[in-house]
Design a protein around this motif. Structure first.
Motif, mmCIF file in Angstrom:
data_model
loop_
_atom_site.group_PDB
_atom_site.id
_atom_site.type_symbol
_atom_site.label_atom_id
_atom_site.label_comp_id
_atom_site.label_asym_id
_atom_site.label_seq_id
_atom_site.Cartn_x
_atom_site.Cartn_y
_atom_site.Cartn_z
ATOM 1 N N LYS A 82 0.810 -1.226 0.000
ATOM 2 C CA LYS A 82 0.000 0.000 0.000
ATOM 3 C C LYS A 82 0.839 1.271 0.000
ATOM 4 O O LYS A 82 0.548 2.220 -0.715
ATOM 5 C CB LYS A 82 -0.946 0.005 1.197
ATOM 6 C CG LYS A 82 -1.870 1.191 1.211
ATOM 7 C CD LYS A 82 -2.937 1.080 2.262
ATOM 8 C CE LYS A 82 -3.863 2.282 2.172
ATOM 9 N NZ LYS A 82 -5.027 2.140 2.991
ATOM 10 N N TYR A 83 1.892 1.293 0.829
ATOM 11 C CA TYR A 83 2.643 2.534 1.018
ATOM 12 C C TYR A 83 4.039 2.515 0.390
ATOM 13 O O TYR A 83 4.733 3.520 0.398
ATOM 14 C CB TYR A 83 2.773 2.845 2.509
ATOM 15 C CG TYR A 83 1.445 3.032 3.182
ATOM 16 C CD1 TYR A 83 0.682 4.165 2.949
ATOM 17 C CD2 TYR A 83 0.944 2.070 4.048
ATOM 18 C CE1 TYR A 83 -0.544 4.341 3.567
ATOM 19 C CE2 TYR A 83 -0.285 2.232 4.674
ATOM 20 C CZ TYR A 83 -1.021 3.366 4.418
ATOM 21 O OH TYR A 83 -2.239 3.535 5.028
ATOM 22 N N PHE A 84 4.481 1.380 -0.101
ATOM 23 C CA PHE A 84 5.805 1.234 -0.717
ATOM 24 C C PHE A 84 6.922 1.662 0.229
ATOM 25 O O PHE A 84 7.896 2.282 -0.187
ATOM 26 C CB PHE A 84 5.890 2.016 -2.031
ATOM 27 C CG PHE A 84 4.825 1.633 -3.011
ATOM 28 C CD1 PHE A 84 4.899 0.451 -3.728
ATOM 29 C CD2 PHE A 84 3.720 2.447 -3.195
ATOM 30 C CE1 PHE A 84 3.910 0.098 -4.612
ATOM 31 C CE2 PHE A 84 2.717 2.105 -4.092
ATOM 32 C CZ PHE A 84 2.812 0.918 -4.797
ATOM 33 N N LEU A 85 6.744 1.351 1.497
ATOM 34 C CA LEU A 85 7.744 1.685 2.504
ATOM 35 C C LEU A 85 8.327 0.409 3.100
ATOM 36 O O LEU A 85 7.614 -0.581 3.264
ATOM 37 C CB LEU A 85 7.106 2.507 3.631
ATOM 38 C CG LEU A 85 6.581 3.883 3.263
ATOM 39 C CD1 LEU A 85 5.820 4.490 4.425
ATOM 40 C CD2 LEU A 85 7.727 4.790 2.858
ATOM 41 N N PRO A 86 9.605 0.436 3.439
ATOM 42 C CA PRO A 86 10.174 -0.737 4.109
ATOM 43 C C PRO A 86 9.588 -0.860 5.516
ATOM 44 O O PRO A 86 9.284 0.136 6.166
ATOM 45 C CB PRO A 86 11.670 -0.434 4.157
ATOM 46 C CG PRO A 86 11.755 1.050 4.070
ATOM 47 C CD PRO A 86 10.575 1.495 3.242
#
Length: 110
Positions: free
Chosen positions: A11-15
């Protein structure tokens, strides 16, 4: 954690970073990784509360409640708890929030 990591990454493309806080009495012998399958593994940062000075956790009431698990150094338990409660009271003007922190302190100190 596998499921939540996938959702957050999708959803957020964050690690996703995982943290494990150890609050045991003995020496911690926990690995900082977990191998689920050949291609699936998890790594996390391991913090031992006994290595953290309780004064370092008095920055915000939500963090200060965890100070009861930290290292009191050469201060007596009574003095350290008094300092922790005082810091939480000073930074929490809302009586309802203060009562919630008090309950959290009681639970963590048991």
């Amino acid at each position: 954690m596998y499921f939540y990591s996938g959702l957050l990454l999708n959803k957020y493309f964050l690690p996703v970073r995982q943290y494990l806080f150890y609050a045991g009495d003995g020496n911690q012998s926990i690995n900082n990784s977990l191998q689920m399958f050949d291609a699936v593994s998890f790594q996390y940062f391991l913090f031992d509360f006994r290595r953290i000075a309780y004064q370092d956790l008095l920055t915000h009431p939500a963090v200060a409640v965890f100070a009861v698990l930290a290292n009191f150094g050469n201060q007596s338990n009574e003095k350290a708890i008094e300092t922790i409660v005082g810091a939480i009271k000073q930074k929490t003007p809302d009586p309802l929030a203060l009562s919630r922190y008090a309950v959290q302190l009681q639970i963590l100190s048991e």
